[in-house]
Design an enzyme around this catalytic site. Structure first.
Site, PDB file in Angstrom:
ATOM      1  N   ASP A  21      -5.080  -3.459  -2.429  1.00 51.91           N
ATOM      2  CA  ASP A  21      -4.855  -2.988  -1.045  1.00 51.91           C
ATOM      3  C   ASP A  21      -5.399  -3.964   0.002  1.00 51.91           C
ATOM      4  O   ASP A  21      -4.851  -4.089   1.092  1.00 51.91           O
ATOM      5  CB  ASP A  21      -5.468  -1.597  -0.832  1.00 51.91           C
ATOM      6  CG  ASP A  21      -6.963  -1.548  -1.147  1.00 51.91           C
ATOM      7  OD1 ASP A  21      -7.470  -2.496  -1.776  1.00 51.91           O
ATOM      8  OD2 ASP A  21      -7.626  -0.553  -0.790  1.00 51.91           O
ATOM      9  N   ARG A  38       0.921   7.384  -3.216  1.00 53.92           N
ATOM     10  CA  ARG A  38       2.121   7.340  -2.370  1.00 53.92           C
ATOM     11  C   ARG A  38       3.224   6.527  -3.037  1.00 53.92           C
ATOM     12  O   ARG A  38       2.953   5.529  -3.702  1.00 53.92           O
ATOM     13  CB  ARG A  38       1.802   6.645  -1.039  1.00 53.92           C
ATOM     14  CG  ARG A  38       1.124   7.536  -0.039  1.00 53.92           C
ATOM     15  CD  ARG A  38       1.057   6.891   1.320  1.00 53.92           C
ATOM     16  NE  ARG A  38       0.626   5.509   1.250  1.00 53.92           N
ATOM     17  CZ  ARG A  38       0.904   4.596   2.179  1.00 53.92           C
ATOM     18  NH1 ARG A  38       1.610   4.908   3.246  1.00 53.92           N
ATOM     19  NH2 ARG A  38       0.460   3.359   2.054  1.00 53.92           N
ATOM     20  N   SER A  59      -5.619  -0.341  -6.231  1.00 56.24           N
ATOM     21  CA  SER A  59      -6.836  -0.748  -5.509  1.00 56.24           C
ATOM     22  C   SER A  59      -8.099  -0.625  -6.352  1.00 56.24           C
ATOM     23  O   SER A  59      -9.060   0.046  -5.962  1.00 56.24           O
ATOM     24  CB  SER A  59      -6.974   0.076  -4.241  1.00 56.24           C
ATOM     25  OG  SER A  59      -5.774   0.014  -3.534  1.00 56.24           O
TER      26      SER A  59
END
Length: 900
Positions: free
Chosen positions: A640, A522, A586
């Site tokens: 994350d 994203r 992450s």
């Protein structure tokens, strides 16, 4: 004349549809806890939960009490793939003095007959399971226990009503055991209707309705457990013995009962009771014909008005006479013969009229029976949410077997009333008695299966002691990771993030965030406003990462990421702006500062080459440089988990722990600088990214790893690594379930022992299926649909087992996750030096958010293992996007303060 006379006995389809609707309402009433006491149709649970599946085997005894004869049987069931069985039986009379004497005499007689049968079959020295067919209304609380509600069919033994008949039979057999060496275990007590369904169910797996139309009448069918208020539990199905003979005892059928029905009822042994049975069963039809003929004769319509002694004698016309008179070709000559024997000397017209009376009476019986059966079939279809039902009705009883026209009439009317049901009627070959043996065989199979399933799932049940041990080991590993001399060898890496503060509300401005951590990537634009009307607004776009890029070269991966950023900037119209950027990455990184992150090792299916040991921020900058279209200020590389903590910290300053329970599993928390030996300085706090997924890679939790965990680990991309994550995260739980299902199928406990092609495929069982299957709102039917989508053709019993396996695996995952988290909150409490700690954990991840029980079990475990900590769990809204922007904003704020 006869038609006019018996006009009320001729029922139109509209009337039958109305009877069907009335019976459906009665069924619902009988199933409800509050309405059952006043319901006429008692809908008695039989505790038979499963139909035969063909894998039953062994030697079983059965006794059958309830008709004009008593029967003892030996049934051998072979698991030879042909569903074959062998049956030997012997009939014994039921003398009037026995069936209307004392209960003790009745059961002693049954034990005598069984003993005689076992002697004749050379079975005296074998210990055999026995099924007891007892064809009277009973209230069962277990499969092997049943209290007689009331006698029917001329039985009147004293002192039996209100007592457990299975226990009476056991006592009688016990007395025998001492004197005659018979050793029998009464395993199941069954009604003849249920027995019929089970016998036919052995030959046809679609059979889920049993019907008796003989001396008495009754029906049973497989009902969804969630609809049966009288029995605990919602899983699976159970056979319901409707006891429909009492339908109408409250007056519900009074508009259809004729003067003859009323007269017959008044002269019966149980006036006002079993009114539906009295309009249908063979025990009463002959008497009904006699009463009609008597009245017609008295009115001069038959036999020249001459009433013979036979017409005045109750029971003189029997069902066998009615059947003979209705025979297709020889019916008229039979009628003449029978009437002459009764001294009635009929004319030809008399014979035709009498034959017509018989037809109308037996046709009405078939019509009423069809209407009630149609109600049951409709209920089955609606339970299964099908537009069209295909099912089989197992059927037994003298009226159905011996009456020449009855079966044809019944079938025709049923098909007219329920055109959306394809019904096969299967005649029970060996009556209800074999059914008792089949119920016993199924109970035997289920008990053996239960044992095997329990053995498979036992390692997933973790005691409180075991969970405490996991918590303590996690605590030890956390300490290892923080200490300079042990950090190299530590499995829990305790990576410093260089995030040294949480949001204070003064953050402001526009930030870009990138989020890479799974199969999607994203890009976000985040606008943060401070002051009284503080807010965070986000705009984002999702891009897929193809497998060939996930597992290609590092250069290709980062070029793909920059291509996605370029698309987004153009999409948002901000190509020229040099915005501060937070990069949520992450994967385990070793950071030397907030904007330097060296990849320790890929996880979650990524395998891009030339990345491990490299600084990911440098790789991103290089890729931006290669593209040469725009420039960005990369402020922070973020995990994350840290983003999750920061997002919640923006709402609640007490949030100092971040937890991810999704595709992967990880925790971060604010640690005191003085405890972080691998970073200079002792003042303040820094967020530590534990990377706890590697917990156990040194073998410290091998005692709780099952063979299935080992299989999943060996088949993964990073065998031997991230062992704790493989027991707790969404990426692997479905795979653990799949391994267990394969094992259970190999043992013949699932999917009929057939391992389908789809079950052999790795990764077929996604974690979202676990969440769906374990949902409390989901009926087993929907569970079956999910399994069908996966190419697994399951029975109702299979679905229960699959649901249980999913429950065991996800519960263990939540408990292990809770044990790890308890170690962290306890450490926080000790850091602060307080007796009692109040703290908030920010949580994200699909497993935590979407699984119906994971969050509850996790919270319960933390509470149990860290009782001095009051932990609030706060759901993070977009930790990896919003969190990255907030970290960037906090880093900018702290940087500016530092510069000043």
């Amino acid at each position: 004349q006869v038609d006019r006379y018996l006009y009320h006995m001729r029922l139109s389809d509209d009337v039958l549809l109305d009877v069907m609707a009335r019976f459906q309402a009665e069924m619902v009433k009988g199933l409800g806890r509050d309405t059952n006491p006043t319901a006429m149709v008692k809908m008695l649970p039989s505790f038979v939960r499963s139909l035969p599946d063909g894998s039953e085997k062994g030697d079983f005894l059965a006794v059958d009490l309830g008709g004009s004869q008593f029967r003892a049987l030996e049934v051998k069931v072979f698991n030879d793939g042909k569903q074959s069985s062998q049956l030997e039986s012997k009939f014994y009379p039921t003398p009037k003095e026995v069936i209307q004497g004392s209960g003790a005499e009745l059961f002693s007689y049954v034990a005598d007959c069984l003993s005689d049968f076992m002697e004749s079959r050379n079975l005296k020295h074998k210990k055999l399971p026995l099924g007891f067919t007892f064809s009277f209304p009973c209230k069962q609380t277990k499969l092997e226990e049943g209290v007689l509600l009331s006698w029917t069919k001329h039985f009147k033994a004293r002192g039996v009503q209100g007592t457990d008949v299975a226990s009476s039979l056991r006592k009688a057999l016990q007395k025998h055991k001492a004197s005659s060496d018979i050793d029998v275990d009464v395993l199941a007590m069954v009604n003849d209707t249920v027995g019929t369904m089970m016998t036919c169910g052995y030959d046809d797996p679609r059979c889920e309705v049993g019907l008796i139309i003989g001396t008495g009448t009754n029906a049973c069918y497989m009902e969804e457990m969630r609809h049966i208020d009288l029995v605990e539990g919602d899983e699976g199905r159970m056979c319901i013995n409707t006891e429909w003979g009492a339908f109408g005892d409250d007056g519900a059928l009074d508009d259809l009962r004729t003067e003859f029905d009323r007269e017959l009822d008044l002269g019966s042994l149980n006036p006002g009771k079993q009114l539906f049975e009295k309009m249908i069963s063979s025990l009463y039809l002959g008497e009904l014909v006699r009463l009609i003929l008597l009245k017609m004769t008295k009115e001069g319509l038959l036999f020249n008005g001459k009433v013979s002694a036979a017409l005045l004698t109750k029971g003189k016309i029997e069902m066998k006479h009615v059947s003979a008179m209705e025979k297709y070709k020889e019916g008229l000559s039979n009628t003449k013969e029978i009437l002459t024997e009764l001294n009635l000397f009929p004319s030809e017209d008399d014979c035709i009229a009498v034959q017509h009376v018989c037809t109308i009476v037996s046709f009405r019986s078939a019509n009423l029976c069809a209407a009630a059966l149609a109600a049951i079939l409709t209920r089955l279809r609606e339970n299964k949410k099908l537009l069209r039902l295909r099912t089989t009705v197992g059927i037994d009883g003298g009226l159905y077997k011996t009456h020449p026209q009855y079966p044809k009439r019944l079938h025709k009317v049923v098909r007219r009333l329920v055109p959306n049901c394809d019904v096969r009627f299967l005649l029970s070959q060996s009556g209800s008695s074999k059914g008792a043996a089949m119920v016993t065989a199924v109970a035997y199979r289920l008990a053996a299966q239960r044992k095997q399933i329990d053995a498979v799932l036992a390692p997933f049940l973790l005691s409180l002691e075991t969970l405490r041990d996991v918590k303590n080991k996690m605590r030890t590993e956390l300490e290892y990771g923080l200490k300079k001399e042990t950090q190299d060898r530590a499995t829990v890496k305790m990576l410093p993030t260089y995030v040294c503060g949480t949001p204070d509300g003064t953050e402001n401005g526009k930030y870009l965030a990138l989020d890479l951590g799974g199969t999607n990537f994203r890009v976000l634009l985040v606008k943060i406003k401070s002051g009284r009307r503080r807010s965070v607004r986000m705009y984002n776009k999702i891009f897929a990462i193809p497998l060939e890029i996930m597992q290609g070269t590092g250069e290709e991966l980062f070029d793909h990421i920059v291509q996605c950023i370029a698309d987004f900037l153009e999409y948002m119209g901000i190509t020229g702006a040099r915005l501060p950027l937070g990069f949520t990455f992450s994967f385990p990184c070793r950071q030397a500062s907030i904007d330097k992150g060296t990849l320790v090792g890929w996880t979650k299916g990524f395998k891009a080459t030339d990345c491990e040991g490299e600084d990911v921020v440098d790789m991103l900058r290089e890729a931006i440089r290669r593209r040469n279209e725009f420039d960005l200020d990369i402020v922070a590389v973020v995990n994350d988990t840290v983003g999750t903590m920061m997002t919640c910290g923006y709402e609640d300053p007490n949030c100092e722990i971040g937890l991810i329970a999704g595709t992967g599993s990880n925790v971060c928390y604010m640690e005191d600088m003085k405890n972080i030996e691998i970073v200079e300085g002792n003042e303040g706090k820094m967020c530590i990214n534990t990377e706890w997924g590697g917990f156990g890679d040194n073998g410290c939790i091998d005692n709780i790893r099952t063979k299935y965990d080992k299989e999943v680990d060996e088949g993964s991309l990073n065998a031997g690594k991230q062992r704790y994550e493989k027991m707790t995260s969404g990426m692997y739980l479905g795979e653990i379930v799949r391994q267990i299902l394969i094992d259970l199928t190999k043992q013949g406990l699932l999917f009929r022992g057939q391992i389908s092609e789809s079950l052999r495929k790795r990764g077929i069982f996604e974690t979202k299926f676990l969440s769906q299957i374990e949902s409390d709102r989901l009926a087993l039917l929907q569970v079956r649909r999910i399994l069908q989508q996966l190419g697994l053709d399951s029975t109702c019993e299979d679905s229960i087992i699959v649901k249980e396996v999913c429950g065991a695996v996800s519960r263990r995952a939540a408990q292990l996750c809770g044990a790890g988290l308890a170690a962290i909150v306890e450490k926080k409490r000790e850091n602060r030096g307080v007796e009692h700690l109040q703290i908030t954990v920010g949580v994200d991840g699909t497993l935590y958010k979407l699984h119906p029980h994971f969050s509850r079990v996790l919270q319960e475990t933390v509470k149990e293992l860290a009782p001095q900590c009051d932990v609030t769990f706060m759901l993070s809204e977009d930790g990896s996007g919003k969190g990255a922007a907030l970290i960037t904003a906090v880093a900018k704020r702290l940087h500016n303060i530092g510069q000043k």
